[in-house]
Scaffold this motif. Structure first.
Motif, PDB file in Angstrom:
ATOM      1  N   ALA A  38       0.820  -1.207   0.000  1.00  0.00           N
ATOM      2  CA  ALA A  38       0.000   0.000   0.000  1.00  0.00           C
ATOM      3  C   ALA A  38       0.855   1.258   0.000  1.00  0.00           C
ATOM      4  O   ALA A  38       0.562   2.222  -0.710  1.00  0.00           O
ATOM      5  N   VAL A  39       1.933   1.256   0.794  1.00  0.00           N
ATOM      6  CA  VAL A  39       2.788   2.442   0.869  1.00  0.00           C
ATOM      7  C   VAL A  39       3.606   2.608  -0.411  1.00  0.00           C
ATOM      8  O   VAL A  39       3.675   3.701  -0.989  1.00  0.00           O
ATOM      9  N   ILE A  40       4.216   1.540  -0.872  1.00  0.00           N
ATOM     10  CA  ILE A  40       5.083   1.625  -2.053  1.00  0.00           C
ATOM     11  C   ILE A  40       4.302   2.068  -3.289  1.00  0.00           C
ATOM     12  O   ILE A  40       4.805   2.819  -4.126  1.00  0.00           O
ATOM     13  N   HIS A  41       3.047   1.627  -3.372  1.00  0.00           N
ATOM     14  CA  HIS A  41       2.252   1.941  -4.566  1.00  0.00           C
ATOM     15  C   HIS A  41       1.352   3.161  -4.373  1.00  0.00           C
ATOM     16  O   HIS A  41       0.483   3.434  -5.203  1.00  0.00           O
ATOM     17  N   GLY A  42       1.565   3.891  -3.289  1.00  0.00           N
ATOM     18  CA  GLY A  42       0.818   5.134  -3.093  1.00  0.00           C
ATOM     19  C   GLY A  42      -0.668   4.942  -2.985  1.00  0.00           C
ATOM     20  O   GLY A  42      -1.446   5.667  -3.609  1.00  0.00           O
ATOM     21  N   GLU A  43      -1.094   3.971  -2.174  1.00  0.00           N
ATOM     22  CA  GLU A  43      -2.501   3.609  -2.101  1.00  0.00           C
ATOM     23  C   GLU A  43      -3.297   4.458  -1.099  1.00  0.00           C
ATOM     24  O   GLU A  43      -4.117   3.933  -0.356  1.00  0.00           O
ATOM     25  N   GLN A 157       2.274   9.964   1.857  1.00  0.00           N
ATOM     26  CA  GLN A 157       1.508   8.800   2.298  1.00  0.00           C
ATOM     27  C   GLN A 157       1.335   8.878   3.810  1.00  0.00           C
ATOM     28  O   GLN A 157       2.239   9.338   4.523  1.00  0.00           O
ATOM     29  N   ILE A 158       0.206   8.439   4.313  1.00  0.00           N
ATOM     30  CA  ILE A 158      -0.061   8.511   5.756  1.00  0.00           C
ATOM     31  C   ILE A 158      -0.569   7.156   6.236  1.00  0.00           C
ATOM     32  O   ILE A 158      -1.483   6.573   5.642  1.00  0.00           O
ATOM     33  N   VAL A 159       0.032   6.660   7.313  1.00  0.00           N
ATOM     34  CA  VAL A 159      -0.415   5.409   7.947  1.00  0.00           C
ATOM     35  C   VAL A 159      -0.758   5.723   9.395  1.00  0.00           C
ATOM     36  O   VAL A 159       0.097   6.199  10.153  1.00  0.00           O
ATOM     37  N   LEU A 178     -12.195  12.318   6.198  1.00  0.00           N
ATOM     38  CA  LEU A 178     -10.997  11.530   6.472  1.00  0.00           C
ATOM     39  C   LEU A 178     -11.280  10.051   6.272  1.00  0.00           C
ATOM     40  O   LEU A 178     -10.472   9.322   5.693  1.00  0.00           O
ATOM     41  N   ARG A 179     -12.424   9.613   6.752  1.00  0.00           N
ATOM     42  CA  ARG A 179     -12.797   8.204   6.628  1.00  0.00           C
ATOM     43  C   ARG A 179     -12.813   7.759   5.167  1.00  0.00           C
ATOM     44  O   ARG A 179     -12.371   6.658   4.836  1.00  0.00           O
ATOM     45  N   GLU A 180     -13.285   8.639   4.293  1.00  0.00           N
ATOM     46  CA  GLU A 180     -13.354   8.301   2.875  1.00  0.00           C
ATOM     47  C   GLU A 180     -11.976   8.248   2.216  1.00  0.00           C
ATOM     48  O   GLU A 180     -11.812   7.629   1.165  1.00  0.00           O
ATOM     49  N   ARG A 181     -10.985   8.880   2.822  1.00  0.00           N
ATOM     50  CA  ARG A 181      -9.642   8.872   2.259  1.00  0.00           C
ATOM     51  C   ARG A 181      -8.884   7.572   2.579  1.00  0.00           C
ATOM     52  O   ARG A 181      -7.843   7.313   1.980  1.00  0.00           O
ATOM     53  N   ILE A 182      -9.379   6.800   3.533  1.00  0.00           N
ATOM     54  CA  ILE A 182      -8.672   5.583   3.946  1.00  0.00           C
ATOM     55  C   ILE A 182      -8.993   4.462   2.958  1.00  0.00           C
ATOM     56  O   ILE A 182     -10.134   4.035   2.818  1.00  0.00           O
ATOM     57  N   THR A 183      -7.965   3.999   2.273  1.00  0.00           N
ATOM     58  CA  THR A 183      -8.160   2.975   1.245  1.00  0.00           C
ATOM     59  C   THR A 183      -7.906   1.564   1.754  1.00  0.00           C
ATOM     60  O   THR A 183      -8.363   0.600   1.144  1.00  0.00           O
ATOM     61  N   HIS A 184      -7.141   1.436   2.843  1.00  0.00           N
ATOM     62  CA  HIS A 184      -6.857   0.118   3.423  1.00  0.00           C
ATOM     63  C   HIS A 184      -6.971   0.199   4.939  1.00  0.00           C
ATOM     64  O   HIS A 184      -6.411   1.114   5.555  1.00  0.00           O
ATOM     65  N   SER A 185      -7.680  -0.758   5.518  1.00  0.00           N
ATOM     66  CA  SER A 185      -7.809  -0.839   6.972  1.00  0.00           C
ATOM     67  C   SER A 185      -7.414  -2.240   7.426  1.00  0.00           C
ATOM     68  O   SER A 185      -7.867  -3.241   6.849  1.00  0.00           O
ATOM     69  N   PHE A 186      -6.579  -2.309   8.443  1.00  0.00           N
ATOM     70  CA  PHE A 186      -6.116  -3.584   8.981  1.00  0.00           C
ATOM     71  C   PHE A 186      -6.386  -3.624  10.483  1.00  0.00           C
ATOM     72  O   PHE A 186      -6.281  -2.599  11.168  1.00  0.00           O
ATOM     73  N   VAL A 187      -6.717  -4.800  10.965  1.00  0.00           N
ATOM     74  CA  VAL A 187      -6.924  -5.005  12.393  1.00  0.00           C
ATOM     75  C   VAL A 187      -5.942  -6.070  12.869  1.00  0.00           C
ATOM     76  O   VAL A 187      -5.921  -7.189  12.335  1.00  0.00           O
ATOM     77  N   VAL A 188      -5.120  -5.725  13.855  1.00  0.00           N
ATOM     78  CA  VAL A 188      -4.154  -6.674  14.406  1.00  0.00           C
ATOM     79  C   VAL A 188      -4.901  -7.596  15.363  1.00  0.00           C
ATOM     80  O   VAL A 188      -5.412  -7.136  16.390  1.00  0.00           O
TER      81      VAL A 188
END
Length: 297
Positions: A38-43, A157-159, A178-188
């Motif tokens: 996600a970061v490398i490809h500017g997601e 890029q912002i994580v 802001l919520r709409e700008r998030i393209t990937h969400s992960f839960v640990v």
């Protein structure tokens, strides 16, 4: 303290995030690979949430460690910054000197610096830790930074790394942009009981241990129930159980050692706090210093 007793080169269950002890099981390896992609490809913006002690900081450190050299990493570790302060903090992370400038001038400075780095073939990623504690206005200011872009690429890029409360904040109507700008969400996720033996064995081997299993099956079951699968708690209980076994001059950790660890750590098997920690701590340390006295004789 107990390292030589068990043939270890270092403490295997330190709670300080050490990439050498990164456990790729329980989807963590796949999550790291997805974060890198996600970061490398500017997601766009990326969000990582998890309970306290679930391993978010370790993922953050591993992400930084594995990013290619052309990506510059910025850290935002102070969650209490206001919306204007955060711009000055990011500028300072970029090596700029924004002192005395107006907010709009700082934003212009940031934009020019990011464009310059982009023209040199570089990317910039901002890692925001403890994002759940960041004021909502500050999160919105960070969101505005995603507007800095060329015709084809985002300049920043912002994580976001945060506890589940971050999702509650983002669910508010005022945070929908802001919520709409998030393209990937992960839960640990928490560690399932059946995976804890492998996790313990991995950490021990990473610390230099070679030999049969140290933790008995019943000991592992107690660690699983006492920790509720939270990685930091697993590490704390395993560390204290090894210390208790060392005090008993035992080569293996059994259920009694884990029970001592749970009491000393103030966890119950249901994950609540107890008030017996000082009693057990005095017992463990009393036995330890008693052993030292015997050896000196």
């Amino acid at each position: 303290m107990y390292q030589s007793h068990f043939g270890l080169n270092e403490a295997p269950f330190s709670i300080t995030p050490n990439p050498a002890f990164f456990y790729s099981g329980n989807t963590r390896g796949e999550m790291l690979a997805a974060l890198l992609y996600a970061v490398i490809h500017g997601e766009g913006m990326v969000k990582v949430t998890g309970e306290v002690g679930s391993g978010k900081t370790m993922l953050c450190r591993m992400l930084e460690r594995h990013l290619p050299p052309h990506i510059d990493v910025l850290y935002l570790v102070n969650p209490s910054l206001g919306p204007q302060e955060v711009l000055y903090a990011i500028a300072a992370e970029l090596g700029l000197e924004p002192g005395g400038l107006r907010v709009d001038e700082v934003m212009r400075m940031l934009n020019e610096e990011l464009i310059a780095r982009h023209s040199e073939g570089r990317q910039v990623v901002l890692l925001v830790e403890e994002a759940q504690a960041t004021p909502l206005d500050t999160l919105e200011e960070i969101r505005l930074l995603t507007n800095l872009e060329t015709a084809r690429h985002k300049l920043l890029q912002i994580v976001l790394f945060g506890q589940p409360e971050l999702d509650q904040h983002l669910a508010l109507p005022r945070m929908r942009q802001l919520r709409e700008r998030i393209t990937h969400s992960f839960v640990v996720p928490s560690m399932p009981p059946e995976q804890i033996p492998d996790f313990l064995g991995f950490r021990l081997r990473a610390a230099g241990y070679y030999g049969p299993d140290i933790f008995s099956k019943q000991a592992v079951r107690l660690i699983a129930s006492g920790s509720e699968g939270i990685v930091r708690r697993i590490n704390v209980l395993a560390d204290k159980a090894l210390l208790a076994a060392y005090v008993d001059d035992a080569r293996h950790v059994d259920a009694s050692h884990v029970r001592q660890a749970i009491q000393e750590a103030s966890y119950s098997c249901a994950g609540h706090w107890r008030n017996r920690s000082m009693i057990v701590l005095e017992r463990i340390w009393g036995n330890y210093f008693g052993k030292i006295t015997i050896w000196r004789r």
